[in-house]
Motif scaffolding. Structure first.
Motif, PDB file in Angstrom:
ATOM      1  N   ALA A   1      61.444  35.676  53.693  1.00 59.07           N
ATOM      2  CA  ALA A   1      60.309  36.412  54.791  1.00 59.07           C
ATOM      3  C   ALA A   1      60.152  37.612  55.176  1.00 59.07           C
ATOM      4  N   LYS A   2      60.377  38.108  54.381  1.00 59.23           N
ATOM      5  CA  LYS A   2      60.677  40.123  53.715  1.00 59.23           C
ATOM      6  C   LYS A   2      59.436  40.268  53.137  1.00 59.23           C
ATOM      7  N   LEU A   3      59.163  39.235  52.273  1.00 51.93           N
ATOM      8  CA  LEU A   3      57.991  39.733  50.924  1.00 51.93           C
ATOM      9  C   LEU A   3      56.844  39.336  52.260  1.00 51.93           C
ATOM     10  N   MET A   4      56.840  37.648  53.122  1.00 58.25           N
ATOM     11  CA  MET A   4      55.868  37.699  53.912  1.00 58.25           C
ATOM     12  C   MET A   4      55.977  38.244  55.207  1.00 58.25           C
ATOM     13  N   GLU A   5      56.486  39.070  55.435  1.00 58.29           N
ATOM     14  CA  GLU A   5      56.723  40.479  56.807  1.00 58.29           C
ATOM     15  C   GLU A   5      55.669  41.503  55.607  1.00 58.29           C
ATOM     16  N   ARG A   6      56.230  41.820  54.082  1.00 59.89           N
ATOM     17  CA  ARG A   6      54.896  42.233  53.212  1.00 59.89           C
ATOM     18  C   ARG A   6      53.648  42.355  53.064  1.00 59.89           C
ATOM     19  N   ILE A   7      53.425  41.619  53.204  1.00 53.40           N
ATOM     20  CA  ILE A   7      52.087  40.581  53.066  1.00 53.40           C
ATOM     21  C   ILE A   7      51.447  41.201  53.984  1.00 53.40           C
ATOM     22  N   ARG A   8      52.222  40.831  55.188  1.00 53.40           N
ATOM     23  CA  ARG A   8      51.600  40.754  56.286  1.00 53.40           C
ATOM     24  C   ARG A   8      50.976  41.930  57.118  1.00 53.40           C
ATOM     25  N   GLN A   9      51.696  43.101  56.556  1.00 56.60           N
ATOM     26  CA  GLN A   9      51.667  44.084  56.666  1.00 56.60           C
ATOM     27  C   GLN A   9      50.532  44.839  56.055  1.00 56.60           C
ATOM     28  N   VAL A  10      50.899  44.619  54.603  1.00 58.49           N
ATOM     29  CA  VAL A  10      49.790  45.294  53.873  1.00 58.49           C
ATOM     30  C   VAL A  10      48.319  44.506  54.601  1.00 58.49           C
ATOM     31  N   GLY A  11      48.331  43.907  54.737  1.00 53.46           N
ATOM     32  CA  GLY A  11      47.527  42.635  55.220  1.00 53.46           C
ATOM     33  C   GLY A  11      46.430  43.362  56.276  1.00 53.46           C
ATOM     34  N   ARG A  12      47.270  43.056  57.551  1.00 54.04           N
ATOM     35  CA  ARG A  12      46.797  43.680  58.505  1.00 54.04           C
ATOM     36  C   ARG A  12      46.066  45.428  58.337  1.00 54.04           C
ATOM     37  N   ARG A  13      46.478  45.847  57.006  1.00 52.74           N
ATOM     38  CA  ARG A  13      46.017  47.534  57.417  1.00 52.74           C
ATOM     39  C   ARG A  13      44.431  47.047  56.608  1.00 52.74           C
ATOM     40  N   MET A  14      44.398  45.751  55.959  1.00 50.32           N
ATOM     41  CA  MET A  14      43.813  44.972  55.034  1.00 50.32           C
ATOM     42  C   MET A  14      41.829  45.010  56.029  1.00 50.32           C
ATOM     43  N   ILE A  15      43.090  43.751  57.094  1.00 43.55           N
ATOM     44  CA  ILE A  15      41.853  43.404  58.159  1.00 43.55           C
ATOM     45  C   ILE A  15      41.274  44.490  58.692  1.00 43.55           C
TER      46      ILE A  15
END
Lengths: 501, 479
Positions: B66-80
């Motif tokens: 879950a933490k990994l996903m959240e991390r990915i998501r967080q990075v993803g949101r910045r990129m998007i």
């Protein structure tokens, strides 16, 4: 050749409004580019015998080529007058390669300064390439870009006009027609009937025809020009042979003036009068390219105080719309400017589409600047009214189904503007070997002219430029002429009316 | 960027710097490249995104999926948020998230707890609007606001935000009964494992955002998976498996052109006249594959004024101009060298030529879930002209360009470019008086397209939603 080439022709680089721009007086500061080859060629041309030989050889070569191509070069379109003078003109033309000829105004400074002989060597390959696809049938006549080899009968005013045609200094079907008629006025004024014949019999076939042929060799004749020529010939034939020459000439000049007044000036007034009724407050009028009559209508509506704005869609390579946009903006109109790739976005914002015409076909189709069909297609798909403004002098009895059979091919190297060529220069390093062969020595400096050579040299690759397309009648909601507003299906009726009266 | 200064900033320099730079500066680097449009168009964006996410996974410490996903998501949101119109970035983030979920799923027990299921579904619907990534939230103007903030701060913000959500009963549909009683506490305790602490403050614009329209897609199955996330993470080597998955994804990106091109012979017969536009490697490779066996003619619209240089370049040399200093791009011959006759036409000629064209092949920027696509400007009129001439329109696109986004607001997807390309700024008088526009993309609706060819084969536009469903987890559609 009555005209010493050096005193030749000014191609005023500024695209001027139709009537005003026609500079009939030869001016002293002739374009050096045009003048020089003319001189050269003149000195080269020696004896009639040699000429004949050259002519024969050329003819043979052409025939062989046509055979090889297999698809028989069809005749260039034009008004129904084919006169005998054509041969002489052919024979005197430099070899059939329009690239070897200086291409005055539209070209930047880097254009082909290459010596003609070198180009001629490449000729067969290039021609084979050009004849390949789609418009092979239209490539038969290379465009005339200089006065070299013009028949000696051609009047200086016509020479000037012809070059203005081929350099697009005068373009637009009405403007070309008016300019032609004005030049004909000068021709007729200077005309003297030879002894033993009458003006009515001699003028058309022996004096006007070479002029028309020269104009045609500069750029294929527009529908409106064809109509005007036909009308003029009719008038000339009808002149009573017993009329004294001076009187006949005066009558003719008057007729021409009346024609221009009735069919162009007054018609324009009427049409723009109808058109402004279609413009309502808050409208966003979209137009494509630049049409004199659309401009006139828009300005009239603007002067009448109707608040509206304009979207202009434009396209390579002439960017006529840019001039229109500039003029309209100078009049205080709110103008948006798109290129044709953004046409859909432009159409989405518009409320009405006003288009000019090159000609209206008898099957209700619109023959106009290439790209018009796209704009009207997008507009009609957005349920916008597509309104064509067109004088009845541009109506023709010809019909067309697609844009391929009848069209005008323009030199393709016009397509690459100077800046575009520059942008391509960095590619040099990654070009295939075959294209770089010739230029190893000059690797260091980038010449924009080289880019054209790449395109030329690369086999199988060609650029294509045609000038017109045909818009299906179903995209057109209304045609406004001086006779009123009508659906495209009524075009043949109006054409009959206007030619019978 | 320090790294970018040495070489021309772009994909290559970014990938190089990625090897040595830690994630956070890299994300920063990437977002700035995106914002400056130094990385643009779908493929480079996809490659960069995946490489960056791989880096994220490598650097991730811990075993909590879950933490990994959240991390990915967080990075993803910045990129998007840096470049919301490059939908590919979002696609890749979603694909990676899907990978993580898949890894978790494979290793998870199937047992479910009914009670927790209920609770989870409740929470999911609660938090989802928070994470909404629909473009309207991430307008480029607001990207500062979407940078992740301190977790303490966002936690406090979160409270008010969820309260806000409860005031909108329509969002909760079946779950209303759970409503206001103990929401704050419940949200906190149960959801902490999943997303709360790192929730970025998209909530800084709490009233403005729309409720996600795709919520209906939530199924109880997905919720079960979510529930399983927390218990499964101890048993597996999460990181290694996800990295393997990402490498597969990279392979897919690399091979998609070849896989698409493999279809070429099924669609192009001899002596056809094919119209295409812009410079697209996918299209070029597709045509080249057909050219090996068959002779045909290509009519190429040059897409003036944005892509004409690339178009001419690709025809002359077989390469786009931008990539000519890149060595990673494999060289291929131009079409003309393969004996294919190519005719370059200005865009205005499309209608005139169309009556002779037997197939239109379009390159695309993004394919949307409804079967429409966003492609270089001019695509709309080409597709429409083809439709009016009954000429089939084929779109070639890698699956990676297929986005789960539904185009509710088409205008948002259209990027407008430098007006100076339409009319050069030297013409100051003109530019000042006239409103010069330069849209870069066109939206082409599904009904103008006859066929999509992806690396999976040919599909009708109406079938694309299925492929979307195959490739993206519904939970990830809103990031």
């Amino acid at each position: 050749m009555s005209e010493p080439p050096a005193s030749g022709l000014t191609l005023s680089p500024a695209p001027a409004p139709p009537e005003a721009s026609i500079n009939l007086q030869p001016q002293s500061n002739g374009d050096a580019k045009n003048a020089k080859p003319a001189e050269e060629a003149a000195s080269k041309k020696v004896s009639p015998a040699e000429l004949k030989k050259q002519k024969a050889a050329e003819k043979q070569a052409r025939r062989a080529q046509q055979k090889a191509e297999g698809d028989g070069v069809s005749q260039q379109k034009g008004p129904p007058t084919k006169e005998t003078q054509k041969q002489t003109k052919d024979s005197k033309q430099p070899p059939k390669d329009d690239r070897s000829r200086p291409l005055a105004v539209r070209r930047g400074p880097t254009q082909s300064n290459a010596p003609p002989p070198k180009e001629i060597k490449k000729e067969p390959k290039k021609e084979a390439k050009q004849f390949g696809l789609f418009f092979g049938h239209l490539y038969s006549q290379p465009r005339q870009h200089s006065v070299v080899g013009a028949s000696k009968d051609v009047h200086p005013a016509i020479l000037a006009l012809g070059l203005q045609y081929s350099s697009y200094t005068i373009c637009g079907s009405t403007a070309r027609m008016v300019a032609m008629l004005l030049a004909f006025k000068v021709v007729i004024d200077d005309y003297q009937t030879p002894v033993g014949t009458s003006l009515a019999r001699h003028l058309t076939s022996h004096h006007l025809s070479p002029q028309i042929d020269f104009l045609r060799s500069c750029r294929p004749i527009s529908i409106s020009m064809g109509n005007a020529i036909r009308w003029l010939k009719d008038i000339i034939i009808k002149i009573d042979p017993s009329t004294p020459e001076n009187e006949a000439k005066r009558e003719l000049l008057e007729e021409i003036d009346n024609f221009i007044r009735d069919r162009v000036t007054a018609a324009g007034q009427l049409i723009s009068g109808y058109a402004i009724k279609k413009i309502e407050a808050g409208d966003i009028i979209l137009t494509y390219g630049s049409s004199a009559i659309v401009e006139q209508s828009i300005l009239r509506a603007h002067r009448a105080g109707i608040p509206f704005s304009v979207i202009i869609v434009d396209s390579k390579p002439l960017f006529e719309g840019k001039q229109l946009a500039r003029r309209l903006a100078n009049h205080g109109l709110k103008v948006q400017y798109y290129l044709i790739t953004g046409a859909f976005h432009a159409v989405k914002d518009a409320t009405k589409v006003f288009l000019g015409a090159h000609a209206m076909m008898s099957n209700g189709r619109l023959y106009s600047r290439v790209g018009t069909a796209l704009v009207s297609m997008l507009a009609s798909s957005q349920s916008l009214p597509v309104i064509i403004l067109c004088e009845s002098v541009k109506f023709t009895e010809r019909v067309a189904l697609d844009s391929i059979v009848g069209n005008e091919v323009a030199p393709a190297d016009e397509l690459l503007s100077e800046s575009e060529r520059e942008a391509l220069l960095p590619l040099r390093s990654s070009l295939p070997q075959s294209l770089r062969k010739g230029e190893e020595d000059e690797l260091a400096k980038g010449e924009t002219g080289d880019v054209l050579k790449w395109f030329d040299g690369s086999e199988n690759l060609q650029m294509l430029q045609v000038l017109y397309d045909v818009t299906p009648a179903e995209y057109i909601s209304m045609v406004i002429t001086e006779y009123g507003s009508l659906p495209p299906s009524s075009v043949p009726v109006v054409h009959r009316l206007s030619t019978n009266t | 960027m320090a790294q970018g200064a040495t070489i021309a900033p772009g994909l290559t320099s970014f990938l190089k710097s990625l090897k040595t730079t830690p994630v956070d500066p890299s994300v920063e680097h990437f977002t700035s490249l995106l914002k400056r449009r130094q990385i643009r168009s779908s493929r480079p964006c996809a490659i960069a995104t995946v490489a960056l996410l791989l880096r994220v996974v490598i650097e991730f410490k811990g075993k909590d999926a879950a933490k990994l996903m959240e991390r990915i998501r967080q990075v993803g949101r910045r990129m998007i948020s840096a470049q919301p119109r490059e939908l590919v970035v979002g696609n890749m983030v979603r694909r990676v998230l899907g990978l993580v979920r898949e890894v978790v799923d494979e290793n998870a027990d199937v047992e479910t707890n009914a009670a927790s299921d209920n609770a989870h579904s409740h929470h999911d619907s609660l938090t989802r609007p928070n994470l909404n990534s629909s473009i309207s939230n991430f307008s480029p103007l607001k990207h500062v606001a979407t940078e992740p903030t301190d977790s303490n701060l966002s936690q406090s913000e979160h409270m008010s935000d969820s309260g806000e959500l409860y005031r909108r009963p329509s969002l909760l549909t079946s779950h209303t009964s759970y409503a206001p009683t103990s929401n704050a506490l419940m949200v906190h305790s149960l959801f902490g494992l999943f997303s709360q602490p790192e929730t970025p403050s998209t909530s800084s614009t709490p009233t403005g955002h729309q409720s996600p329209d795709r919520k209906g897609m939530l199924t109880s199955l997905n919720l079960e998976r979510l529930a399983n996330l927390s218990m499964s993470n101890t048993t597996i080597d999460l990181r290694a498996e996800v990295m393997d998955g990402i490498k597969e994804l990279q392979d897919e990106l690399e091979q998609s052109d070849e896989l698409i091109a493999a279809n070429a012979l099924d669609h192009i017969h001899s002596n056809e006249i094919i119209l295409t536009h812009t410079a697209s490697t996918t299209v070029q490779k597709f045509l080249l594959a057909a050219a090996r066996k068959r002779k045909f003619t290509v009519v190429h619209a040059e897409t003036y004024p944005h892509d004409h240089t690339a178009t001419h370049g690709i025809l002359l040399t077989g390469k786009k101009r931008e990539s000519h200093q890149d060595d990673e791009d494999d060289v291929w011959k131009p079409l003309t060298a393969a004996g294919i006759q190519v005719v370059v036409i200005p865009d205005s000629h499309v209608f005139a030529i169309m009556s002779r064209v037997s197939k239109v092949i379009l390159a695309t920027h993004t394919v949307l879930a409804n079967g429409g696509l966003v492609a270089a400007a001019g695509a709309r009129m080409i597709a429409k002209a083809a439709k009016d001439h009954q000429t089939p329109v084929v779109v070639v696109s890698g699956v990676y360009k297929l986005s789960p986004v539904y185009p509710f607001d088409i205008e948002e997807l259209i990027e407008y470019g430098d007006a100076g390309k339409t009319v050069p700024y030297e013409d100051g008088d003109f530019v000042e008086k006239v409103d010069v526009e330069n849209p870069l993309y066109d939206y082409v609706p599904a009904d103008l397209v006859d066929l999509y060819i992806t690396n999976l084969g040919g599909h009708a536009p109406s079938y694309l939603y299925r492929i979307v469903a195959d490739h993206y987890r519904t939970e990830d559609i809103t990031l």
